[in-house]
Design an enzyme around this catalytic site. Structure first.
Site, short mmCIF file in Angstrom:
data_model
loop_
_atom_site.label_atom_id
_atom_site.label_comp_id
_atom_site.label_asym_id
_atom_site.label_seq_id
_atom_site.Cartn_x
_atom_site.Cartn_y
_atom_site.Cartn_z
N TYR A 72 69.63 108.48 -26.31
CA TYR A 72 69.05 109.59 -27.09
C TYR A 72 69.86 109.82 -28.36
CZ TYR A 72 66.75 114.03 -28.01
OH TYR A 72 66.02 115.04 -28.58
N PHE A 124 50.38 107.85 -53.36
CA PHE A 124 49.55 107.40 -52.25
C PHE A 124 48.88 108.61 -51.60
CE2 PHE A 124 48.85 106.04 -47.80
CZ PHE A 124 47.90 105.07 -48.09
N ASP A 125 47.77 108.39 -50.89
CA ASP A 125 47.00 109.54 -50.40
C ASP A 125 47.75 110.42 -49.41
OD1 ASP A 125 46.66 107.33 -48.74
OD2 ASP A 125 44.79 108.04 -47.90
N ASP A 215 58.96 106.10 -53.30
CA ASP A 215 58.13 105.83 -52.13
C ASP A 215 58.20 104.31 -52.04
OD1 ASP A 215 56.18 105.09 -50.40
OD2 ASP A 215 54.63 106.40 -51.20
N ALA A 217 57.61 101.89 -49.75
CA ALA A 217 56.93 101.11 -48.70
C ALA A 217 56.92 99.60 -48.99
CB ALA A 217 55.50 101.62 -48.54
N LYS A 258 55.35 98.37 -43.65
CA LYS A 258 55.03 97.39 -44.70
C LYS A 258 56.22 96.45 -44.86
CE LYS A 258 52.10 100.93 -45.72
NZ LYS A 258 52.10 102.19 -44.99
N HIS A 450 38.53 110.46 -45.57
CA HIS A 450 38.08 109.08 -45.42
C HIS A 450 38.25 108.52 -44.01
CE1 HIS A 450 42.30 108.98 -46.50
NE2 HIS A 450 42.40 107.77 -45.99
#
Ligand code: F0G
Length: 458
Positions: A72, A124-125, A215, A217, A258, A450
């Protein structure tokens, strides 16, 4: 003759995928309310919905999983991951999260308040969703060239520095908690940001004393493009380039699904101790203790190896050149696609492909549905459906581009799969004049519609 690229791996395990008939697919897509997210994967032949968490892990990653430490607190796998991330990014503090949007949730819970502005290149969304959910505004400062699909600008993810500086100059510092640079920029077509642009954005942020976050990714793919396209980087390794890019920022959020080459995971990495402390509170509340944050020990172990493999040139060359191979085929067939080709995906320009379908009838969604019906291929709409409604006026937002994205999973499909996709699209393209009408939305969620919206054919 110049040698072609070839995958720096061979295949050890395969998974069967099934072809289906046109009649079956017409029935299935109707049952799915014409939303490709509603299809079960066994009804899809080639799945290019996303490159997120859909790649194949290496034998070394699977091997590392067996040694995962599930403690943990203070798991060995976490400590190893932390060391790898520190080595690759140069950032000091690390918080694992269960995926990229969770990293956004934690970081923005600490930094973003109602009424704030968060400038960047096309967010990004999920990033935008997390900003707007807090009643703040994402300000898109991407260069205009990004929205012309035939403009061959080598770095269409770049920020327009004047647009950015104007936002920073015209607003009080307290109102702008951070600037976000998405590398590569998914929403503008998997397009890279140049090192020069990263440096310039960083300088502006420093001038106005605003932290710069990535970001990240697809940071390794971004580094590959810098190596190929930007003067002075040809002889640098991907790892050197990535580290230099990160050195201009204050932190990052990561979707490890990614360029982490794993099926699930994310993290935050940053330098500011105070921000880190604030984030730990939210991490513990939303994700888990700070040394696992929603990840299994074994998954953290696989991620350490994945980050290392994803930042190797030979891997990136075969990955990005496979995407370009599909792009070139489509161009040969006359199919309008975003150029230069993106790192992780080919984006079909639905405005040029099916201008005969009114925008109000979601032409890119209509094209994505057709691609499924004709070929069993699942892509995704990046257009008006994804752009969602304006949070204040609740009117549809019509983005400059209506795209269908074909995102290629890493180390998963072969060149033959790319050929198949290209021919299906060619056949649809040849009969495009017949497409006259699209779809209406009959049911939608208040945010990120979406994923679950239901459509009816007009
Ligand atoms: N940032 C970028 C640039 C992304 O592309 C994604 C996810 C995220 C953040 C969120 O990460 O999925 O791990 O929570 N993109 C996927 C896609 C979903 O299909 O492009 P996540």
């Amino acid at each position: 003759m110049k040698l072609p690229y070839a995958e720096p791996y061979k295949i050890k395990m395969v998974e069967t995928i099934k072809r289906s008939t046109l009649v079956q697919r017409k029935k299935w897509i109707k049952e799915a309310h014409f939303n490709l997210f509603n299809l079960s994967s066994d009804k899809v032949f080639i799945d290019v919905l996303t490159d997120s968490g859909t790649g194949a892990m290496s034998d070394k990653q699977w091997g590392a999983m067996m040694e995962g430490d599930e403690s943990y607190a203070g798991s060995r796998s976490f400590l190893k991951l932390k060391e790898t991330i520190q080595k690759i990014t140069g950032f000091e503090y690390i918080l694992p999260t269960h995926q990229g949007r969770a990293a956004e949730n934690v970081l923005f819970s600490a930094l973003v308040k109602e009424g704030n502005l968060v400038p960047g290149n096309s967010h990004f969304d999920t990033t935008k969703g997390h900003i707007e959910f807090r009643k703040a505004t994402a300000v898109d400062c991407t260069i205009d060239e990004a929205f012309e699909t035939t403009n061959l600008h080598p770095f269409k993810g770049n920020v327009n520095l004047e647009k950015l500086e104007k936002v920073l100059k015209d607003n009080p510092k307290e109102n702008i908690p951070l600037v976000i640079l998405t590398i590569t920029c998914n929403s503008s077509g998997g397009q890279p940001v140049s090192m020069q642009n990263i440096k310039d954005v960083s300088q502006i942020c420093k001038k106005y004393e605003i932290p710069l976050f990535f970001d990240a990714a697809r940071f390794a793919e971004n580094a590959y493009f810098i190596k190929l396209r930007e003067a002075g980087y040809q002889d640098k390794t991907i790892k050197e380039i990535a580290k230099e890019a990160f050195s201009y920022g204050d932190g990052m959020t990561m979707s490890s699904k990614k360029d982490g080459l794993v099926n699930m995971g994310g993290f935050i990495a940053l330098n500011n101790e105070e921000t880190f402390k604030q984030c730990t509170v939210f991490n513990i509340m939303y994700e888990g203790f700070i040394t696992y944050g929603g990840m299994n020990g074994r998954d953290m172990a696989a991620l350490s190896v994945g980050l290392d493999e994803a930042t190797e040139f030979n891997f990136l060359e075969s990955r990005i050149e496979q995407v370009a191979y599909l792009g070139k085929k489509l161009v040969e067939f006359g199919v309008p696609v975003q150029q230069p080709f993106g790192g992780h995906a080919i984006f079909i320009d639905a405005n040029k492909f099916v201008p005969t379908i009114p925008r109000e009838e979601y032409r890119a969604q209509a094209l994505a549905i057709e691609l499924y019906i004709i070929g069993g291929i699942r892509g995704v709409e990046i257009g008006t459906v994804l752009a969602d409604r304006d949070p204040f006026t609740r009117k549809n937002r019509y983005p400059d581009l209506e795209l269908v994205r074909l995102a290629i999973p890493r180390r998963t499909y072969s060149q033959n799969h790319m050929d198949y996709i290209a021919v299906v699209l060619k056949n649809i393209y040849d009969s495009r004049a017949e497409a006259k009408s699209g779809y209406i939305i009959v049911d939608e969620a208040p945010i990120m519609r979406h994923f679950t919206a239901k459509f009816e054919k007009i």
